[in-house]
Design a protein around this motif. Structure first.
Motif, PDB file in Angstrom:
ATOM      1  N   VAL A  67     -15.974 -56.512 -16.692  1.00  0.00           N
ATOM      2  CA  VAL A  67     -16.216 -56.903 -15.296  1.00  0.00           C
ATOM      3  C   VAL A  67     -17.374 -56.085 -14.729  1.00  0.00           C
ATOM      4  O   VAL A  67     -18.262 -56.627 -14.051  1.00  0.00           O
ATOM      5  CB  VAL A  67     -14.944 -56.700 -14.450  1.00  0.00           C
ATOM      6  N   GLY A  68     -17.370 -54.781 -15.000  1.00  0.00           N
ATOM      7  CA  GLY A  68     -18.477 -53.934 -14.534  1.00  0.00           C
ATOM      8  C   GLY A  68     -19.809 -54.360 -15.113  1.00  0.00           C
ATOM      9  O   GLY A  68     -20.831 -54.369 -14.414  1.00  0.00           O
ATOM     10  N   ASP A  69     -19.818 -54.744 -16.387  1.00  0.00           N
ATOM     11  CA  ASP A  69     -21.052 -55.236 -17.006  1.00  0.00           C
ATOM     12  C   ASP A  69     -21.557 -56.498 -16.319  1.00  0.00           C
ATOM     13  O   ASP A  69     -22.763 -56.671 -16.094  1.00  0.00           O
ATOM     14  CB  ASP A  69     -20.812 -55.536 -18.492  1.00  0.00           C
ATOM     15  N   ARG A  70     -20.631 -57.389 -15.995  1.00  0.00           N
ATOM     16  CA  ARG A  70     -21.024 -58.638 -15.337  1.00  0.00           C
ATOM     17  C   ARG A  70     -21.603 -58.363 -13.955  1.00  0.00           C
ATOM     18  O   ARG A  70     -22.581 -58.985 -13.530  1.00  0.00           O
ATOM     19  CB  ARG A  70     -19.819 -59.575 -15.219  1.00  0.00           C
ATOM     20  N   ILE A  71     -20.975 -57.435 -13.235  1.00  0.00           N
ATOM     21  CA  ILE A  71     -21.488 -57.076 -11.906  1.00  0.00           C
ATOM     22  C   ILE A  71     -22.907 -56.533 -12.020  1.00  0.00           C
ATOM     23  O   ILE A  71     -23.804 -56.900 -11.244  1.00  0.00           O
ATOM     24  CB  ILE A  71     -20.556 -56.044 -11.233  1.00  0.00           C
ATOM     25  N   ALA A  72     -23.127 -55.643 -13.005  1.00  0.00           N
ATOM     26  CA  ALA A  72     -24.459 -55.062 -13.187  1.00  0.00           C
ATOM     27  C   ALA A  72     -25.487 -56.131 -13.530  1.00  0.00           C
ATOM     28  O   ALA A  72     -26.618 -56.113 -13.027  1.00  0.00           O
ATOM     29  CB  ALA A  72     -24.413 -54.008 -14.284  1.00  0.00           C
ATOM     30  N   ALA A  73     -25.096 -57.087 -14.380  1.00  0.00           N
ATOM     31  CA  ALA A  73     -26.036 -58.142 -14.784  1.00  0.00           C
ATOM     32  C   ALA A  73     -26.350 -59.087 -13.635  1.00  0.00           C
ATOM     33  O   ALA A  73     -27.497 -59.505 -13.442  1.00  0.00           O
ATOM     34  CB  ALA A  73     -25.459 -58.913 -15.970  1.00  0.00           C
ATOM     35  N   TRP A  74     -25.316 -59.446 -12.866  1.00  0.00           N
ATOM     36  CA  TRP A  74     -25.514 -60.389 -11.754  1.00  0.00           C
ATOM     37  C   TRP A  74     -26.193 -59.734 -10.557  1.00  0.00           C
ATOM     38  O   TRP A  74     -26.634 -60.421  -9.635  1.00  0.00           O
ATOM     39  CB  TRP A  74     -24.177 -60.975 -11.323  1.00  0.00           C
ATOM     40  N   GLY A  75     -26.252 -58.397 -10.533  1.00  0.00           N
ATOM     41  CA  GLY A  75     -26.858 -57.705  -9.405  1.00  0.00           C
ATOM     42  C   GLY A  75     -28.360 -57.850  -9.318  1.00  0.00           C
ATOM     43  O   GLY A  75     -28.961 -57.489  -8.292  1.00  0.00           O
ATOM     44  N   ARG A  76     -29.005 -58.349 -10.386  1.00  0.00           N
ATOM     45  CA  ARG A  76     -30.450 -58.622 -10.386  1.00  0.00           C
ATOM     46  C   ARG A  76     -31.276 -57.416  -9.941  1.00  0.00           C
ATOM     47  O   ARG A  76     -32.208 -57.536  -9.143  1.00  0.00           O
ATOM     48  CB  ARG A  76     -30.767 -59.842  -9.514  1.00  0.00           C
ATOM     49  N   HIS A  77     -30.883 -56.223 -10.413  1.00  0.00           N
ATOM     50  CA  HIS A  77     -31.653 -54.995 -10.173  1.00  0.00           C
ATOM     51  C   HIS A  77     -31.691 -54.600  -8.689  1.00  0.00           C
ATOM     52  O   HIS A  77     -32.503 -53.777  -8.300  1.00  0.00           O
ATOM     53  CB  HIS A  77     -33.097 -55.130 -10.667  1.00  0.00           C
ATOM     54  N   THR A  78     -30.815 -55.168  -7.875  1.00  0.00           N
ATOM     55  CA  THR A  78     -30.858 -54.943  -6.428  1.00  0.00           C
ATOM     56  C   THR A  78     -29.589 -54.233  -5.965  1.00  0.00           C
ATOM     57  O   THR A  78     -28.479 -54.729  -6.200  1.00  0.00           O
ATOM     58  CB  THR A  78     -31.000 -56.279  -5.676  1.00  0.00           C
ATOM     59  N   GLY A  79     -29.758 -53.084  -5.287  1.00  0.00           N
ATOM     60  CA  GLY A  79     -28.614 -52.281  -4.875  1.00  0.00           C
ATOM     61  C   GLY A  79     -27.656 -53.000  -3.958  1.00  0.00           C
ATOM     62  O   GLY A  79     -26.435 -52.966  -4.164  1.00  0.00           O
ATOM     63  N   TRP A  80     -28.184 -53.664  -2.924  1.00  0.00           N
ATOM     64  CA  TRP A  80     -27.281 -54.296  -1.964  1.00  0.00           C
ATOM     65  C   TRP A  80     -26.549 -55.472  -2.587  1.00  0.00           C
ATOM     66  O   TRP A  80     -25.402 -55.758  -2.234  1.00  0.00           O
ATOM     67  CB  TRP A  80     -28.034 -54.754  -0.714  1.00  0.00           C
ATOM     68  N   LEU A  81     -27.160 -56.147  -3.576  1.00  0.00           N
ATOM     69  CA  LEU A  81     -26.494 -57.278  -4.225  1.00  0.00           C
ATOM     70  C   LEU A  81     -25.374 -56.802  -5.145  1.00  0.00           C
ATOM     71  O   LEU A  81     -24.285 -57.391  -5.178  1.00  0.00           O
ATOM     72  CB  LEU A  81     -27.513 -58.102  -5.006  1.00  0.00           C
ATOM     73  N   ILE A  82     -25.623 -55.717  -5.874  1.00  0.00           N
ATOM     74  CA  ILE A  82     -24.564 -55.198  -6.734  1.00  0.00           C
ATOM     75  C   ILE A  82     -23.395 -54.701  -5.891  1.00  0.00           C
ATOM     76  O   ILE A  82     -22.227 -54.845  -6.271  1.00  0.00           O
ATOM     77  CB  ILE A  82     -25.115 -54.076  -7.654  1.00  0.00           C
TER      78      ILE A  82
END
Length: 393
Positions: A67-82
């Motif tokens: 789940v953490g990996d998916r969050i990191a991948a979907w965050g698109r390198h953006t702090g507020w999105l993650i």
């Protein structure tokens, strides 16, 4: 397998049980009342134990790391999105797997995720502990207090959610908004995706994911929740017995939490049998108008932060004579339990986790910020409940 207990932990556990036994054997709690209480809370404690085993084994299999990996991948390198994805994960985790899962399991995952992304872990840690409490009004399984209320108001879980969706939305939106206001500069950060977690045992990971995926709809199917949670715990235990038997140990069962909850139930029930109910009814008032609902929720929030939300709920339950008053009571003991460290067990468990990870936040600051949020959150959530039910003032 030999049962190993640290001496101090064993002493505390035995002290709690001794208190409960004394209340029963001395007749402070009449036998008929004890039997009725055991019939009511036994399945609830069984659910707490079995869902904890499910979560612990799924964590050991690496499911929440994925789940953490998916969050990191979907965050698109953006702090507020993650961070927004963490808000979503904490909300779903709390609603479907209970507030303790969010506080104990999700918290270390997102804290480590934040560090790997070179971000401050504080907004992530605060998000999980607040949402563990404030997002826990949607479904019966979200909180032990909800399961107690569900026994008194046995509607289908979807009907329960239909009654509590409005305060749930407020309980997610306002804490998230405050975290954003407090830490928006730290969340305005670009990061590189951290290395993905590699499962040590892929068959166990797939089995755990399948079991949890099947469990979530079963928990809202209307079947007594201890049945699917126990079945899931048995299936995962069998899988680990074959693949990784060393993981199976007595500590998987939350003995401390179950014993503390059981004794709190006994003590409060005994107090109710000796006049507590009369005092509570006077303090909490009656009526379904907004001021009356806010009065009940405010008393409940105060009681939760003074003694703990479980005894606060049990003590005030006689004052919740209608479904909407029961909803106001849940708002107080769930959403309002974010000021003192002992207001809910989830807060204490959360603090143990973040302290072990080196995240420092003083209880004084936690309480002051939590108090500021509570004085806005509880009235807003009660207002949402009242408006959603369309009742006159």
């Amino acid at each position: 397998m030999a049962l190993q207990w640290p001496g101090r932990q064993l002493a505390r556990w035995l002290a709690w049980w001794l208190l409960g036994v004394l209340v029963v054997v001395t007749g402070v709690l009449p036998p008929d009342d004890f039997a009725a209480l055991a019939w009511r809370v036994g399945p609830i404690l069984g659910f707490v134990a079995s869902i904890t085993v499910v979560v612990e084994l799924a964590t050991s299999a690496g499911l929440f790391d994925v789940v953490g990996d998916r969050i990191a991948a979907w965050g698109r390198h953006t702090g507020w999105l993650i961070w927004l994805l963490v808000v979503g994960a904490a909300t779903v985790s709390t609603a479907f797997l209970s507030l303790d899962t969010t506080a104990v399991v999700l918290t270390p995952i997102v804290v480590l995720l934040a560090r790997k992304a070179s971000m401050s872990p504080l907004p992530f840690a605060l998000t999980t502990v607040w949402l563990a409490n404030t997002a826990s009004v949607l479904l019966p399984v979200s909180n032990v207090t909800n399961l107690l209320a569900w026994h008194r108001w046995p509607v289908h879980p979807i009907g329960f959610a239909g009654a509590m969706w409005a305060p749930f939305v407020v309980g997610v939106a306002l804490p998230a908004a405050l975290v954003w206001l407090l830490y928006r500069r730290r969340l305005a950060h670009r990061y590189s995706p951290p290395p993905r977690h590699v499962a040590a045992d892929k068959p166990l990971l797939v089995t755990s994911g399948t079991v949890v995926a099947a469990l979530l709809p079963a928990l809202v199917s209307g079947v007594p929740v201890w049945i699917p949670s126990t079945a899931a715990a048995v299936l995962l235990t069998a899988a680990f017995a074959v693949r990784r038997p060393g993981t199976l140990r007595p500590a998987l069962i939350p003995w401390r939490a179950v014993s503390i909850a059981a004794v709190l139930f006994i003590v409060v029930q005994a107090a109710a049998a000796h006049g507590l109910t009369t005092a509570v009814l006077t303090l909490a008032g009656t009526g379904n108008g907004y001021p009356e609902l806010l009065r009940l929720a405010g008393v409940a929030a105060l009681a939760a932060n003074v003694v703990n939300n479980l005894p606060a709920y049990l003590a005030l339950e006689p004052a919740a004579g209608t479904p909407i008053r029961l909803g106001a009571l849940l708002i107080g003991v769930n959403l309002g339990a974010i000021v003192t460290p002992w207001a809910s067990l989830a807060v204490l468990l959360w603090h143990e986790r973040v302290a072990s990870l080196g995240v420092r936040m003083s209880w004084r600051r936690y309480s002051l910020v939590g108090l500021g949020l509570t004085v806005v959150l509880v009235p807003a959530a009660v207002g949402a409940l009242w408006l959603a039910h369309g009742l006159p003032g």
